[in-house]
Design a protein around this motif. Structure first.
Motif, PDB file in Angstrom:
ATOM      1  N   THR A 125       0.840  -1.207   0.000  1.00 63.05           N
ATOM      2  CA  THR A 125       0.000   0.000   0.000  1.00 63.05           C
ATOM      3  C   THR A 125       0.871   1.250   0.000  1.00 63.05           C
ATOM      4  O   THR A 125       0.631   2.194  -0.764  1.00 63.05           O
ATOM      5  N   ASP A 128       2.483   1.547  -3.475  1.00 63.16           N
ATOM      6  CA  ASP A 128       1.512   1.959  -4.494  1.00 63.16           C
ATOM      7  C   ASP A 128       1.171   3.438  -4.367  1.00 63.16           C
ATOM      8  O   ASP A 128       1.183   4.166  -5.363  1.00 63.16           O
ATOM      9  N   GLN A 129       0.877   3.879  -3.154  1.00 66.59           N
ATOM     10  CA  GLN A 129       0.513   5.284  -2.982  1.00 66.59           C
ATOM     11  C   GLN A 129       1.674   6.216  -3.313  1.00 66.59           C
ATOM     12  O   GLN A 129       1.514   7.199  -4.038  1.00 66.59           O
ATOM     13  N   SER A 130       2.855   5.923  -2.811  1.00 71.10           N
ATOM     14  CA  SER A 130       4.006   6.787  -3.026  1.00 71.10           C
ATOM     15  C   SER A 130       4.408   6.818  -4.501  1.00 71.10           C
ATOM     16  O   SER A 130       4.742   7.876  -5.034  1.00 71.10           O
ATOM     17  N   ARG A 133       1.024   8.257  -6.710  1.00 70.87           N
ATOM     18  CA  ARG A 133       0.507   9.619  -6.492  1.00 70.87           C
ATOM     19  C   ARG A 133       1.399  10.483  -5.607  1.00 70.87           C
ATOM     20  O   ARG A 133       1.029  11.604  -5.279  1.00 70.87           O
ATOM     21  N   VAL A 136       1.207  10.002   0.514  1.00 70.87           N
ATOM     22  CA  VAL A 136       0.849   8.775   1.227  1.00 70.87           C
ATOM     23  C   VAL A 136      -0.087   9.159   2.353  1.00 70.87           C
ATOM     24  O   VAL A 136       0.188  10.090   3.120  1.00 70.87           O
ATOM     25  N   ASP A 137      -1.198   8.446   2.465  1.00 69.70           N
ATOM     26  CA  ASP A 137      -2.179   8.724   3.512  1.00 69.70           C
ATOM     27  C   ASP A 137      -1.555   8.574   4.901  1.00 69.70           C
ATOM     28  O   ASP A 137      -0.762   7.654   5.139  1.00 69.70           O
TER      29      ASP A 137
END
Length: 175
Positions: A125, A128-130, A133, A136-137
């Motif tokens: 996760t 994928d986020q980093s 997009r 990162v949440d």
């Protein structure tokens, strides 16, 4: 794959990089053999010096387990379509304890699989986020801190960042 877009450095090219840099780069490679990315990096001695130091530490000195770091590296390679990077890190991932089944799942668009444990899913996760997009949440970081502690969370984020740099360099120069 297309032809490498920069002429790789070869023995005998002038100017020659410092011998200590060549020794350090060879020391990170199985059998001491320079690979394609090394030979392109050697076109810029300052870049090759910094790169070798940073990536050497990510690969060999972090407390985050090597299997988890290699999982991150494979996921970055898959997301960024960096086949050279995949080819280098797939055997390393297997040697570190990963499996062919998991590595193939990392190539899938959504690698959220029951094959992976909680720690691996959290790292995927993050990756994928980093990678997709940049942002990162906060809850992803908090979850990583609960699983790994702050130091290894920082190392996980740094591994994602470093291997995004690697993959972008490889892809841009068709290495």
């Amino acid at each position: 794959m297309s032809t490498v877009r920069v002429t790789p450095w070869q023995e005998g090219d002038v100017p020659s990089p410092p011998s200590e840099l060549l020794a350090g780069m060879r020391g990170r490679r199985p059998g001491g053999e320079l690979i394609g990315i090394d030979r392109v990096l050697l076109r810029s001695v300052p870049l090759a010096t910094g790169w070798n130091g940073l990536l050497g530490r990510v690969r060999a000195e972090f407390d985050l387990s090597l299997e988890y770091r290699e999982l991150i590296m494979l996921r970055v390679a898959a997301l960024n379509r960096a086949e050279f990077e995949w080819g280098v890190h797939h055997p390393a991932y297997l040697d570190a304890g990963g499996s062919d089944e998991k590595s193939q799942a990392l190539r899938e668009e959504d690698a959220d699989s029951t094959l992976f444990n909680e720690e691996e899913r959290a790292l995927i996760t993050l990756t994928d986020q980093s990678t997709r997009r940049v942002e990162v949440d906060a809850d992803v970081i908090e979850h990583l801190k609960r699983l790994f502690g702050e130091a290894q969370t920082v190392e996980a984020v740094a591994t994602v960042a470093a291997y995004n740099m690697v993959s972008r360099f490889l892809v841009a120069l068709a290495i």
